[in-house]
Scaffold this active site. Sequence first.
Site, PDB file in Angstrom:
ATOM      1  CE  LYS A 153      -3.833  -2.585   1.892  1.00 17.95           C
ATOM      2  NZ  LYS A 153      -4.301  -2.962   0.553  1.00 17.95           N
TER       3      LYS A 153
ATOM      4  CB  THR B  86       7.653 -19.283  -4.273  1.00 16.93           C
ATOM      5  OG1 THR B  86       7.425 -20.585  -4.825  1.00 16.93           O
ATOM      6  CG2 THR B  86       8.880 -18.678  -4.926  1.00 16.93           C
TER       7      THR B  86
END
Length: 513
Positions: free
Chosen positions: A323, A353
């Site tokens: 953000k 991952t």
Amino acid sequence: MAAFLRCPLLARHPPLARAFATGARCPFMGFAHRAAPELQEDVERPQIPAVEVLEELLRDGGAALNRTVRDCMDEDAFPYEEQFQAQLGALRRTHTYRVVTAVGRRADAPPLGTRGTAPHTSVELWCSSDYLGLSRHPAVLRAARAALDAHGLGAGGTRNIGGTSPLHGALERALALLHRQPRAALFSSCFAANDTALDTLARILPGCQVYSDAGNHASMIQGIRRRGVPKFIFRHNDPHHLEQLLGRSPPGVPKIVAFESLHSMDGSIAPLEELCDVAHAYGALTFVDEVHAVGLYGARGAGIAERDGVQHKVDVVSGTLGKALGAVGGYIAGSEALVDAVRSLGPGFIFTTALPPQRGGGALAALQVVGSAEGAALRRAHQRHAKHLRVLLRDRGLPALPSHIVPVRWDAEANTRLSRALLEEHGLYVQAINHPTVPRGQELLLRIAPTPHHSPPMLENLADKLSECWGAVGLPREDPPGPSCSSCHRPLHLSLLSPLERDQFGVRGAAAG
């Protein structure tokens, strides 16, 4: 033949005929003997441009796109497709069906974007969570490109198996320092961070009880539900109700109090210190989501806890890189042992991952900007524009709520109609927020997120066009506008504009202040 000669078994049998005879009886070598040339490592692969490959896939995939899950089943199988369509039909009837608006954000001209074939090919973005515009900051882009060139596109594995680069460790140390915590751990998203941390803590604390704010984000709710521990919901931002619930629990039972410092939808700011004090008085850990506050509040941009001087009262803080920091990813920060336990036992950390290294490089640069004088100036401009927009909306009798996230609340049907009108008629992209992002009955007409890059004329234009569409749809106005919010009754702080800000914003802003 080269494959046969490399086989340790056949190497002991020099005559070629005998080697082929033995290979025919060997399961592995038999497969190698029958393999098509494309599977043999010493065959050159044709060099086909990637664009042509993609076009061929799209051209040949038409038939596959029309299949349903029932195509390979008997007629008496469960009617899966009908069930899916029934659920989608219910969403359409309640005006909560989600239609994705594809907008290409312009890194060279924030806050503008493009829509391709739409009537307004250029649009203004008013609902982005890239609050400070750091996703296109030159220093952030340079750092991300340098990491991409140095380490490649992906991390190459999980954090435990080849996926941890020096940038991951550096970013975790920087985030821990930002929140004044001993340690931090990175996740693929803040949804994963909240979900994994709350689930793991509830699992490893024997007999754990969780006390959850009624307005918590879905990621927190899912993490709490996943373990099936006793949970208690306290009214949104209500420390008195929290204390009533905690008072019923035996003192020695492990407890977690989870809440957001700044609510993701209505923008309300929690009484953070009071909630933490109540939690600690009853022996509970505090788990504070600072997702919408990191980068925007505090002297160094660490969030509401830093602004209020209570970082030491937060036991676990979660945040996002996606953000105000302009990147992607999430994290938690807390004590050495707590974070290490989540890292070592949390499935959402272990079995996924790792974040690509360029995300780490870009986020590190974003943290440097946030902590600098430039970052402080961006935060001031961001807050100033949010105040200005609230002034303009209230002047027009529109129900704006007090926050840097400026929500305008109405019902779901009006949400969709007004959002569409703003985009199609005026090129202003503001997303309607409907259930299940917010509870039924609490739909937000528009979740407006002004940034430092929205100019005062842009703010004026948005207020004018929203007022115009508001009248066209026939929605009532609040006339005259009151000094407090009609929904939450909190003050709108219109008088906080400084004389300099009033001069900049003109007569309307000054008069409203």
